[in-house]
Each structure stands twice: as C-alpha cells, then as structure tokens.
Motif scaffolding. Structure first.
Motif, short mmCIF file in Angstrom:
data_model
loop_
_atom_site.label_atom_id
_atom_site.label_comp_id
_atom_site.label_asym_id
_atom_site.label_seq_id
_atom_site.Cartn_x
_atom_site.Cartn_y
_atom_site.Cartn_z
N LEU A 61 0.85 -1.18 0.00
CA LEU A 61 0.00 0.00 0.00
C LEU A 61 0.89 1.23 0.00
N GLN A 62 0.30 2.36 -0.36
CA GLN A 62 1.06 3.60 -0.41
C GLN A 62 0.74 4.55 0.74
N GLY A 63 -0.05 4.07 1.68
CA GLY A 63 -0.41 4.91 2.82
C GLY A 63 -1.67 4.39 3.47
N PHE A 64 -2.20 5.16 4.40
CA PHE A 64 -3.46 4.82 5.05
C PHE A 64 -4.25 6.09 5.30
N VAL A 65 -5.54 5.92 5.58
CA VAL A 65 -6.43 7.06 5.78
C VAL A 65 -7.13 6.92 7.13
N LEU A 66 -7.23 8.03 7.84
CA LEU A 66 -8.07 8.12 9.03
C LEU A 66 -9.32 8.91 8.65
N ASP A 67 -10.46 8.38 9.03
CA ASP A 67 -11.73 9.02 8.73
C ASP A 67 -12.13 9.89 9.92
N TRP A 135 -1.43 2.88 15.84
CA TRP A 135 -0.34 3.71 16.36
C TRP A 135 -0.63 5.19 16.15
N MET A 136 -1.15 5.53 14.97
CA MET A 136 -1.44 6.94 14.69
C MET A 136 -2.56 7.47 15.59
N ILE A 137 -3.59 6.66 15.80
CA ILE A 137 -4.66 7.05 16.71
C ILE A 137 -4.09 7.28 18.11
N ASP A 138 -3.21 6.37 18.55
CA ASP A 138 -2.60 6.50 19.87
C ASP A 138 -1.76 7.77 19.96
N GLN A 139 -1.00 8.08 18.92
CA GLN A 139 -0.18 9.29 18.92
C GLN A 139 -1.05 10.55 19.03
N LEU A 140 -2.16 10.57 18.32
CA LEU A 140 -3.06 11.72 18.38
C LEU A 140 -3.71 11.83 19.76
N HIS A 141 -4.08 10.70 20.33
CA HIS A 141 -4.69 10.73 21.67
C HIS A 141 -3.70 11.23 22.71
N GLN A 142 -2.43 10.89 22.54
CA GLN A 142 -1.43 11.40 23.47
C GLN A 142 -1.30 12.92 23.37
N GLN A 144 -3.90 14.67 23.02
CA GLN A 144 -5.26 15.07 23.45
C GLN A 144 -6.16 15.43 22.27
N VAL A 145 -5.85 14.90 21.10
CA VAL A 145 -6.73 15.04 19.94
C VAL A 145 -7.50 13.73 19.87
N MET A 146 -8.73 13.73 20.39
CA MET A 146 -9.46 12.48 20.64
C MET A 146 -10.34 12.07 19.47
N ILE A 147 -9.72 11.94 18.32
CA ILE A 147 -10.44 11.44 17.14
C ILE A 147 -10.78 9.97 17.37
N ALA A 148 -12.01 9.58 17.04
CA ALA A 148 -12.44 8.19 17.24
C ALA A 148 -11.89 7.31 16.13
N ASN A 149 -11.54 6.09 16.49
CA ASN A 149 -11.04 5.13 15.51
C ASN A 149 -12.23 4.34 14.96
N VAL A 150 -12.75 4.76 13.83
CA VAL A 150 -13.94 4.13 13.26
C VAL A 150 -13.54 2.95 12.39
N THR A 151 -14.51 2.10 12.11
CA THR A 151 -14.23 0.84 11.41
C THR A 151 -13.66 1.07 10.01
N TYR A 243 -16.27 1.69 20.14
CA TYR A 243 -15.28 0.94 19.35
C TYR A 243 -14.04 1.80 19.13
N ARG A 244 -12.85 1.21 19.36
CA ARG A 244 -11.60 1.95 19.15
C ARG A 244 -10.75 1.33 18.04
N HIS A 245 -10.52 0.02 18.10
CA HIS A 245 -9.70 -0.60 17.05
C HIS A 245 -9.82 -2.11 17.12
N THR A 246 -9.21 -2.78 16.15
CA THR A 246 -9.21 -4.24 16.12
C THR A 246 -7.78 -4.75 16.26
N SER A 247 -7.66 -6.03 16.55
CA SER A 247 -6.36 -6.68 16.59
C SER A 247 -6.58 -8.16 16.30
N ASN A 248 -5.57 -8.96 16.54
CA ASN A 248 -5.67 -10.39 16.30
C ASN A 248 -5.38 -11.13 17.60
N ILE A 249 -6.34 -11.88 18.07
CA ILE A 249 -6.18 -12.70 19.28
C ILE A 249 -6.59 -14.13 18.94
#
Length: 298
Positions: A61-67, A135-142, A144-151, A243-249
């Motif tokens: 991929l050439q990047g990612f998008v946050l909505d 990681w990017m969502i976490d960096q923004l939250h640190q 104090q920019v509390m953008i939600a991590n949508v699906t 909802y914040r994010h997904t992972s693999n368990i």
C-alpha cells in the motif's frame, strides 16, 4: 506513488491504478468541486483485475487514511458527532513531524468537523496497516486530539471520496505537511503494535486445555452459536461502549472498546474468540465504573 481511482459511485467496484506524485495528489485533493457526495473516489491500493475487493488487494500500500467522523468525549467516554477540528490534527501531526494531508468531506460543517487524513507510508502487510492505524490514533490521543477510531480506518479496500461540496457556501479546509526529513516507516508502528499485543495476551485468561464443541443446550453456548462476535460488539455499542480498534487474538479478529465513563480513554474492553472452542469472550480491564467489570464482581 500508486493509488487506485474510480469514477464512482461507491457501488462501482472498478478501480484502476492511479500513479501520481505527492504534489499532484495535493493539488487534486485541495480542488473542491460542487457535486453530490457519491461520486469519484480513490483507494490506498490497487486491486487484482481492477476489482475493488478485500481479497484482491495488491501490496504494498502507499499509505493509510483516518476518517475524521467523531470525537471521544474525555469526560464520559462517549462518542460525540463530529471529529476534532482538522487544524488540531494538522498541528499535532506537524509536531510529530509526520507527513500528511487533510481535506474536509461533503458533510463537513453540517455534522461538525468531517475530513480525511492521508498519511503516506509503504505498507507491506495487513498487520502493518492495522499497526499504522492504531499507532497513529494513539499518537493523536497522546496529544489530546481524541479522534475516534472508526471501522472504515481498518478497511484497506475502503473507497475515499474525492473532495466535493454541496454548494459554494460549504466550508472547506485543506492542510498539508511534507517537510519531514524522516518519512514514516511502518517498522516503528509495527513494533509498538506487537508490544501492545503481547501485553494484551498476558491479560487474557488461559484456555481450559480441554477443547470441546459448543453445546446448544447451554444458554451461553447457544447465544454464541446464534449470534457471533459481531453481534456482541454491536450490543456493547448500543449500551455506550465505544469501538476503538481491532487486533488479532487467538488467530481471529478481535475488537477493542472503551467503556462508558472511562476516565483513562483507553480501550479496556476486549471482545475475542476463545482458544479452546471459539466461544465469544468479553474481557474488561477497566475499573468498577465499567458495567461488565462490576457484573463479574457482583
């Protein structure tokens, strides 16, 4: 860079390769045009046979998008319609020295702040994509920019509309930063992501060691057989869990949510499939303010 592009609408799954430079991409995405929301769109990847489908993704991929869609309220933990102002995200990413561009979407201004954040980075795997988003969502939250991590953030094949506005009076913003001497590399988010997974696995209950089939005569087993993990996540969201994010368990997709009234803002509720029989499990690491935690200690 090579992205994908479609003439639209979003139901049109024909996406052709779209090669352009960073400057050309910025020029296109700052060019607002009057029109309907559902029109031409781009993707962060190309597809086999030019058919947009999650199984046809071509890496890298050439990047990612946050909505930018909604905000996490720090006082209540609830989602608030409209994302943090785009300039807040821009300022935070400039401080972090991360190249990016932001453009507002068709509904910006009518439903609060709505926008897309594109971050250029070469991504070789699905895991790297998940790592970069989280990681990017976490960096923004640190910051104090509390953008939600949508699906939509986690959907690699997601189509992102090119900028259009309802009419000339519609507010529009574009922000861009490309001055970093050290462009983002997926290795850093991936290391962080894997550490998060290790910590999470340490908190997960150990399997019973005796695999068994789900028994429809048992209420909990029957519930899992009838509904599945997606239903449980939706049920929690209906009761205020965010909802914040997904992972693999355990080799399966898991979901991380934040409890209502969370003071930390962390995604302390995990919904995942058990290792021994695939039963849907919900584990809360929040305090007693979390209804799930309270119920298990009552």
């Amino acid at each position: 860079m090579k992205l994908g592009k479609s003439t639209g609408p979003i139901s049109n799954t024909t996406v052709t390769p779209w090669e352009l430079s960073w400057d050309e991409l910025c020029e296109i995405l700052r060019d607002r045009r009057v029109g309907d929301k559902n029109g031409s769109y781009f993707t962060v990847c190309t597809f086999k046979a030019d058919h947009r489908n999650g199984d046809n993704i071509i890496y890298p991929l050439q990047g990612f998008v946050l909505d930018g869609d909604s905000t996490i309220d720090l006082d209540t933990g609830e989602l608030r319609e409209g994302a943090p102002p785009p300039e807040y995200v821009h300022e935070a990413l400039v401080e972090l020295d991360i190249n990016h561009l932001i453009y507002t979407s068709h509904s910006h201004g009518t439903k609060g702040s709505r926008y897309r954040v594109f971050v250029p980075v070469e991504i070789a795997t699905t895991e790297e994509h998940a790592a970069c988003v989280d990681w990017m969502i976490d960096q923004l939250h640190q910051k104090q920019v509390m953008i939600a991590n949508v699906t939509e953030n986690s959907t690699i094949s997601q189509g992102w509309y090119l900028p259009r506005i309802a009419d000339e009076s519609t507010p529009f913003q574009f922000h861009e930063y490309s001055e970093s001497d050290m462009p983002l590399c997926a290795a850093e988010p991936l290391d962080w992501y894997r550490e998060q997974q290790k910590e999470l696995e340490m908190l997960m209950p150990e399997p019973s060691g005796v695999p068994r089939e789900l028994d429809p005569s048992k209420p909990i087993d029957k519930f899992c057989m009838d509904h599945g993990i997606d239903y449980v996540v939706e049920l929690l969201q209906e009761h205020g869990y965010v909802y914040r994010h997904t992972s693999n368990i355990n080799g399966h997709k898991s979901y991380h949510l934040m409890a209502p009234n969370s003071s930390s803002g962390s995604a302390g509720v995990n919904v995942y499939l058990g290792r021994d029989n695939g039963k849907v499990l919900v584990c809360s690491h929040h305090g007693e303010h979390c209804a799930i935690k309270a119920a298990t200690h009552g």
